[in-house]
Design a protein around this motif. Structure first.
Motif, PDB file in Angstrom:
ATOM      1  N   ILE A  65       3.973   0.077   2.658  1.00  0.00           N
ATOM      2  CA  ILE A  65       4.373   0.930   1.549  1.00  0.00           C
ATOM      3  C   ILE A  65       3.851   2.335   1.823  1.00  0.00           C
ATOM      4  CG2 ILE A  65       2.343   0.223   0.208  1.00  0.00           C
ATOM      5  CD1 ILE A  65       3.966   0.701  -2.318  1.00  0.00           C
ATOM      6  N   GLY A  66       4.706   3.331   1.585  1.00  0.00           N
ATOM      7  CA  GLY A  66       4.346   4.708   1.902  1.00  0.00           C
ATOM      8  C   GLY A  66       3.644   5.430   0.774  1.00  0.00           C
ATOM      9  N   SER A  67       2.750   4.753   0.073  1.00  0.00           N
ATOM     10  CA  SER A  67       2.015   5.323  -1.047  1.00  0.00           C
ATOM     11  C   SER A  67       0.527   5.387  -0.742  1.00  0.00           C
ATOM     12  CB  SER A  67       2.219   4.475  -2.310  1.00  0.00           C
ATOM     13  OG  SER A  67       3.576   4.325  -2.616  1.00  0.00           O
ATOM     14  N   ALA A  68      -0.173   6.096  -1.609  1.00  0.00           N
ATOM     15  CA  ALA A  68      -1.630   6.161  -1.455  1.00  0.00           C
ATOM     16  C   ALA A  68      -2.291   4.865  -1.911  1.00  0.00           C
ATOM     17  CB  ALA A  68      -2.189   7.344  -2.239  1.00  0.00           C
ATOM     18  N   GLN A  69      -1.603   4.117  -2.793  1.00  0.00           N
ATOM     19  CA  GLN A  69      -2.136   2.840  -3.283  1.00  0.00           C
ATOM     20  C   GLN A  69      -1.120   1.722  -3.061  1.00  0.00           C
ATOM     21  OE1 GLN A  69      -1.532   5.276  -5.937  1.00  0.00           O
ATOM     22  NE2 GLN A  69      -3.336   6.437  -5.339  1.00  0.00           N
ATOM     23  N   ARG A  70      -1.623   0.501  -3.038  1.00  0.00           N
ATOM     24  CA  ARG A  70      -0.721  -0.647  -2.938  1.00  0.00           C
ATOM     25  C   ARG A  70       0.108  -0.771  -4.210  1.00  0.00           C
ATOM     26  NH1 ARG A  70      -2.921  -5.811   0.475  1.00  0.00           N
ATOM     27  NH2 ARG A  70      -3.922  -4.659   2.187  1.00  0.00           N
ATOM     28  N   SER A  71       1.236  -1.443  -4.081  1.00  0.00           N
ATOM     29  CA  SER A  71       2.130  -1.629  -5.208  1.00  0.00           C
ATOM     30  C   SER A  71       1.728  -2.854  -6.028  1.00  0.00           C
ATOM     31  CB  SER A  71       3.566  -1.806  -4.708  1.00  0.00           C
ATOM     32  OG  SER A  71       4.393  -2.326  -5.721  1.00  0.00           O
ATOM     33  N   PRO A  72       1.692  -2.744  -7.362  1.00  0.00           N
ATOM     34  CA  PRO A  72       1.403  -3.912  -8.199  1.00  0.00           C
ATOM     35  C   PRO A  72       2.448  -5.013  -8.023  1.00  0.00           C
ATOM     36  CG  PRO A  72       1.208  -1.876  -9.456  1.00  0.00           C
ATOM     37  CD  PRO A  72       1.857  -1.523  -8.156  1.00  0.00           C
ATOM     38  N   GLN A  73       3.677  -4.628  -7.649  1.00  0.00           N
ATOM     39  CA  GLN A  73       4.752  -5.608  -7.493  1.00  0.00           C
ATOM     40  C   GLN A  73       4.604  -6.415  -6.202  1.00  0.00           C
ATOM     41  OE1 GLN A  73       4.995  -2.456  -8.161  1.00  0.00           O
ATOM     42  NE2 GLN A  73       6.488  -2.016  -9.757  1.00  0.00           N
ATOM     43  N   LEU A  74       4.088  -5.780  -5.150  1.00  0.00           N
ATOM     44  CA  LEU A  74       3.901  -6.455  -3.859  1.00  0.00           C
ATOM     45  C   LEU A  74       2.479  -6.173  -3.370  1.00  0.00           C
ATOM     46  CD1 LEU A  74       7.309  -5.517  -2.137  1.00  0.00           C
ATOM     47  CD2 LEU A  74       6.715  -7.693  -3.239  1.00  0.00           C
ATOM     48  N   PRO A  75       1.488  -6.731  -4.051  1.00  0.00           N
ATOM     49  CA  PRO A  75       0.089  -6.402  -3.761  1.00  0.00           C
ATOM     50  C   PRO A  75      -0.385  -6.788  -2.369  1.00  0.00           C
ATOM     51  CG  PRO A  75       0.235  -8.287  -5.238  1.00  0.00           C
ATOM     52  CD  PRO A  75       1.611  -7.723  -5.133  1.00  0.00           C
ATOM     53  N   ASP A  76       0.328  -7.687  -1.710  1.00  0.00           N
ATOM     54  CA  ASP A  76      -0.088  -8.109  -0.365  1.00  0.00           C
ATOM     55  C   ASP A  76       0.445  -7.194   0.735  1.00  0.00           C
ATOM     56  OD1 ASP A  76      -1.440 -10.294  -1.441  1.00  0.00           O
ATOM     57  OD2 ASP A  76       0.320 -11.601  -1.297  1.00  0.00           O
ATOM     58  N   VAL A  77       1.309  -6.251   0.372  1.00  0.00           N
ATOM     59  CA  VAL A  77       1.882  -5.337   1.363  1.00  0.00           C
ATOM     60  C   VAL A  77       0.948  -4.133   1.526  1.00  0.00           C
ATOM     61  CG1 VAL A  77       3.845  -3.869   1.948  1.00  0.00           C
ATOM     62  CG2 VAL A  77       4.217  -6.067   0.789  1.00  0.00           C
ATOM     63  N   PRO A  78       0.435  -3.884   2.720  1.00  0.00           N
ATOM     64  CA  PRO A  78      -0.527  -2.791   2.918  1.00  0.00           C
ATOM     65  C   PRO A  78       0.127  -1.418   2.883  1.00  0.00           C
ATOM     66  CG  PRO A  78       0.013  -3.801   5.014  1.00  0.00           C
ATOM     67  CD  PRO A  78       0.687  -4.644   3.964  1.00  0.00           C
ATOM     68  N   THR A  79      -0.673  -0.414   2.576  1.00  0.00           N
ATOM     69  CA  THR A  79      -0.183   0.957   2.632  1.00  0.00           C
ATOM     70  C   THR A  79      -0.217   1.420   4.083  1.00  0.00           C
ATOM     71  OG1 THR A  79      -2.346   2.021   2.412  1.00  0.00           O
ATOM     72  CG2 THR A  79      -1.218   1.394   0.373  1.00  0.00           C
ATOM     73  N   LEU A  80       0.578   2.433   4.381  1.00  0.00           N
ATOM     74  CA  LEU A  80       0.570   2.984   5.734  1.00  0.00           C
ATOM     75  C   LEU A  80      -0.767   3.637   6.052  1.00  0.00           C
ATOM     76  CD1 LEU A  80       4.201   4.389   5.916  1.00  0.00           C
ATOM     77  CD2 LEU A  80       3.244   2.526   7.279  1.00  0.00           C
ATOM     78  N   ALA A  81      -1.440   4.146   5.026  1.00  0.00           N
ATOM     79  CA  ALA A  81      -2.779   4.713   5.245  1.00  0.00           C
ATOM     80  C   ALA A  81      -3.742   3.621   5.701  1.00  0.00           C
ATOM     81  CB  ALA A  81      -3.277   5.378   3.968  1.00  0.00           C
TER      82      ALA A  81
END
Length: 321
Positions: free
Chosen positions: A219-235
């Motif tokens: 996910i291209g965000s600063a934080q993980r998504s509540p909808q897909l919490p197991d998907v890591p951020t690019l950071a």
């Protein structure tokens, strides 16, 4: 002379207050500057329904896509500033398009005013489920092994998902071919059909991820998504500082009475605070983001600086992809 000026200002204020007290007396048009099915369209229908209930007048959704959001933006910018024509747009039309086009038929910063933000829209890096790439490390290895042979879609040249992919390419030293569409939904459809290799999705692909048709690898965000919490951020995956989130919200023609803008902001923020609307926005992969008009406008200015730098560095214009 000074007394006349004061009297005119007082009269204008009285008219504005009077208009706000009687407004609205007929349906409100909410223009979405992208085709049906995308994040802007889904958010417009959610917030439009809530506004219609609280304001006592129907909010009619009108999709007017094209030119990366400029067609719909211009339609509202040229409308009467009376509170009956509003725009639901991604932040890209205001913060990004002026950097892409040598000239625009209107000035988003002057001809439109921010009313209320609605949601922070994260962008999910997704591939088809049958793609042998299982994680981000393998994804980057595949791009490096096949420079210029993989492709990705976006809602249009210079759109936030396009810039997210350009930032990814820059930070990883990889190359892939950009295929621009006239909205997020058509791009998603071609990914599902096997015409694209990957894309940064604004949340409308989440149902397909959960159904097993697509795989979200980052996910291209600063934080993980509540909808897909197991998907890591690019950071988290090594791309320090990567943040491509966009803010979607409502705008009005410049000159719209401040009292009407204030009432719209209040009603939209009140709706965003309800559990029902929060949940419906979260289902489509977005995150409710209530702001004042000033806060919303400042966020657009910050995004303009951030994305403008990427556009200049990558040499992106509305005439190439």
């Amino acid at each position: 002379m000074r007394a006349i000026v004061i009297a005119l200002a007082f009269a204008a204020g009285m008219i504005s207050t009077s208009l706000a007290q009687t407004w609205p007396t007929h349906p409100i048009r909410l223009v979405v500057n992208f085709p049906p099915g995308g994040a802007a369209d889904l958010l417009a229908r959610l917030i439009g329904q809530s506004l219609g209930e609280t304001l006592g007048q129907p909010v009619v959704i009108e999709n007017k896509g094209g030119a990366n959001g400029n067609l719909g933006g211009e339609a509202v910018a040229r409308s009467a500033p009376d509170g009956y024509s509003l725009l639901m747009s991604s932040g890209s039309m205001v913060a990004i398009n002026p950097h892409l086009y040598a000239s625009m038929p209107f000035d988003p910063a002057k001809d439109l005013i921010p009313v209320a933000s609605v949601a922070r829209v994260p962008f999910y890096l997704v591939v088809r489920a049958e793609n042998p790439v299982q994680d981000f490390k393998a994804f980057i290895a595949d791009l490096r092994a096949n420079p210029g042979k993989r492709n990705f879609g976006s809602p249009g040249i210079g759109s936030s998902p396009h810039l997210a992919a350009e930032l990814l390419k820059k930070m990883t030293g990889t190359d892939a071919v950009h295929v621009p569409y006239r909205g997020a939904a058509p791009a998603l459809n071609d990914l599902l059909a096997g015409q694209l290799d990957f894309l940064f999705d604004p949340g409308i692909a989440i149902e397909h991820v959960k159904a097993g048709k697509l795989r979200a690898i980052a996910i291209g965000s600063a934080q993980r998504s509540p909808q897909l919490p197991d998907v890591p951020t690019l950071a988290e995956l090594g791309l320090a500082g990567f943040d491509a989130d966009a803010i979607f919200g409502v705008y009005a023609p410049a000159g719209t009475p401040r009292d009407i803008v204030a009432r719209l902001n209040t009603e939209i923020n009140r709706a965003l605070a309800t559990v029902a609307l929060k949940e419906r926005i979260m289902v489509v992969g977005n995150i409710p983001a209530a702001m004042s008009p000033d806060e919303f406008g400042e966020r657009a200015r910050e995004d303009s600086k951030r994305f403008g730098a990427i556009i200049r560095e990558r040499g992106i214009t509305a005439g190439n992809n």
